[in-house]
Design a protein around this motif. Structure first.
Motif, PDB file in Angstrom:
ATOM      1  N   ALA A  55       6.114 -19.792  17.261  1.00  0.00           N
ATOM      2  CA  ALA A  55       5.133 -20.508  17.689  1.00  0.00           C
ATOM      3  C   ALA A  55       6.349 -21.704  17.434  1.00  0.00           C
ATOM      4  O   ALA A  55       5.902 -22.634  18.448  1.00  0.00           O
ATOM      5  CB  ALA A  55       4.557 -21.146  16.049  1.00  0.00           C
ATOM      6  N   ASP A  56       6.893 -21.928  16.264  1.00  0.00           N
ATOM      7  CA  ASP A  56       8.565 -22.685  16.444  1.00  0.00           C
ATOM      8  C   ASP A  56       9.285 -23.004  18.368  1.00  0.00           C
ATOM      9  O   ASP A  56       9.941 -23.661  18.878  1.00  0.00           O
ATOM     10  CB  ASP A  56       9.192 -22.417  15.484  1.00  0.00           C
ATOM     11  N   ALA A  57       8.974 -21.159  18.861  1.00  0.00           N
ATOM     12  CA  ALA A  57      10.311 -20.615  20.102  1.00  0.00           C
ATOM     13  C   ALA A  57       8.912 -21.703  21.414  1.00  0.00           C
ATOM     14  O   ALA A  57      10.197 -21.805  22.499  1.00  0.00           O
ATOM     15  CB  ALA A  57      10.843 -19.676  19.773  1.00  0.00           C
ATOM     16  N   GLY A  58       7.829 -21.813  20.575  1.00  0.00           N
ATOM     17  CA  GLY A  58       7.126 -22.063  22.106  1.00  0.00           C
ATOM     18  C   GLY A  58       6.958 -20.851  22.886  1.00  0.00           C
ATOM     19  O   GLY A  58       6.545 -21.307  24.474  1.00  0.00           O
ATOM     20  N   VAL A  59       6.847 -19.139  22.459  1.00  0.00           N
ATOM     21  CA  VAL A  59       6.137 -18.784  23.047  1.00  0.00           C
ATOM     22  C   VAL A  59       5.191 -17.741  22.625  1.00  0.00           C
ATOM     23  O   VAL A  59       4.572 -18.002  21.724  1.00  0.00           O
ATOM     24  CB  VAL A  59       8.313 -17.426  23.487  1.00  0.00           C
ATOM     25  N   ALA A  60       4.742 -16.792  23.778  1.00  0.00           N
ATOM     26  CA  ALA A  60       3.340 -15.974  23.287  1.00  0.00           C
ATOM     27  C   ALA A  60       3.119 -14.357  22.598  1.00  0.00           C
ATOM     28  O   ALA A  60       2.360 -14.704  21.359  1.00  0.00           O
ATOM     29  CB  ALA A  60       2.717 -16.137  24.328  1.00  0.00           C
ATOM     30  N   ASN A  61       4.635 -14.150  22.545  1.00  0.00           N
ATOM     31  CA  ASN A  61       4.810 -12.945  21.726  1.00  0.00           C
ATOM     32  C   ASN A  61       6.481 -12.819  21.273  1.00  0.00           C
ATOM     33  O   ASN A  61       7.182 -13.076  21.508  1.00  0.00           O
ATOM     34  CB  ASN A  61       4.254 -11.779  22.799  1.00  0.00           C
ATOM     35  N   ALA A  62       6.640 -10.920  20.711  1.00  0.00           N
ATOM     36  CA  ALA A  62       7.883 -10.700  20.447  1.00  0.00           C
ATOM     37  C   ALA A  62       8.325 -10.917  21.278  1.00  0.00           C
ATOM     38  O   ALA A  62       9.720 -11.019  20.887  1.00  0.00           O
ATOM     39  CB  ALA A  62       7.797  -9.688  19.307  1.00  0.00           C
ATOM     40  N   SER A  63       8.069  -9.748  22.426  1.00  0.00           N
ATOM     41  CA  SER A  63       9.220  -9.713  23.640  1.00  0.00           C
ATOM     42  C   SER A  63       9.495 -10.874  24.136  1.00  0.00           C
ATOM     43  O   SER A  63      10.818 -11.175  25.121  1.00  0.00           O
ATOM     44  CB  SER A  63       8.320  -9.261  24.480  1.00  0.00           C
TER      45      SER A  63
END
Length: 312
Positions: A55-63
């Protein structure tokens, strides 16, 4: 029995073998349940930390988070400043969540290996050889080739690990089988010169060949599929050239054998040679199309468009 002897009295309540067994079993089940609850709590905690990092990085998943961490660590293709200190906690969150369904095993191993190198070199974090070794070991246990290669280097040099040549060679072997270029080069060198391994040019060739094919294939992709002709080097012609047709025949036979075994790089090379006419071959678009098609069917995207051009 003696008539005056008294029969044994009743066993005190709770001390019969059956009751003792049941009590031990109950305690064991309680302990297992406690461990399970502890593991579940730890998994939930790491999952929460990973979701927060995403969430902090603004990405959807671990990949996507792993890709973001790599950009921070290495710089975005040289266009941005490296930020290893920002990447380290992201790698740690991904590596720690390997027991959850949120992270693939490959991503968790890649993150652990990258973080291990950071701790080994003091790159964005306080240098910690023991933690680096532990991270490599965790990833290597799941078959991560680059982590196995790193452990091989540490044991070969006796750096942050006991010097142990047989163990180092074991790690190199499995890493090379997994596709680690560093391990393939290490074993190729050792067999070529007989360093901690039997001197064997044949084995050296087996380890060096995949690396050479990868380099040539990469160069061909950079040149947009244009021919990059391979030249056989020898003691008589160390800079190439002056080759004989017999040497060309050997090279062609080697690539044809590799292509039949499924080597996409060999299929691409034969396709280029037949398309342009090199190594003593006359241009043969039909044969070039055959090899391009086989490479494309194996998933080589660069071959698909060229196959159409060869057919035309």
């Amino acid at each position: 029995p003696d008539a005056t002897s008294k029969p044994p009295g009743p066993t005190p309540l709770g001390t019969t073998p059956r009751r003792l067994l049941m009590r031990s079993l109950s305690l064991l089940l309680l302990a297992v349940g406690s461990v399970a609850q502890s593991d579940e709590a730890a998994a939930a905690s790491t999952a929460t930390a990973l979701q927060r990092a995403c969430a902090d990085a603004g990405v959807a998943n671990a990949s996507a988070l792993l890709a973001h961490a790599r950009k921070l660590h290495n710089g975005d293709d040289g266009r941005s400043t490296k930020q290893p200190a920002e990447a380290a906690p992201l790698y740690a969150a991904i590596a720690a969540a390997n027991s959850t369904s949120l992270v693939s095993l490959d991503d968790a191993c890649a993150a652990a290996t990258a973080l291990g190198h950071m701790y080994l070199q003091g790159d964005g974090v306080q240098r910690d050889g023991e933690r680096a070794y532990d991270l490599f070991q965790r990833a290597a246990a799941f078959g991560a080739p680059e982590a196995q290669y790193a452990l091989g280097v540490l044991h070969a040099a006796g750096f942050n690990a006991p010097k142990d040549t047989p163990l180092a060679m074991t790690f190199f072997h499995f890493a090379a089988e997994g596709g680690s270029v560093g391990a393939q080069l290490a074993l190729g060198y050792r067999h070529l010169l007989g360093v901690d391994a039997p001197k064997d040019c044949g084995k050296a060739l087996l380890y060096y060949s995949p690396v050479a094919e990868r380099v040539v294939s990469s160069a061909q992709r950079l040149r947009g599929g244009k021919l990059l002709e391979k030249v056989r080097l020898s003691l008589d012609t160390p800079l190439g050239g002056g080759g004989k047709r017999g040497a060309d025949d050997d090279v062609i036979q080697y690539y044809e054998h590799s292509a039949r075994k499924g080597s996409v790089d060999a299929q691409l090379t034969l396709a280029h040679l037949n398309l342009h006419g090199a190594r003593g071959l006359v241009p043969d678009h039909a044969r070039a199309f055959e090899f391009y098609s086989r490479a494309a069917a194996a998933g080589e995207a660069a071959a698909a468009g060229v196959a159409v051009a060869a057919a035309d």
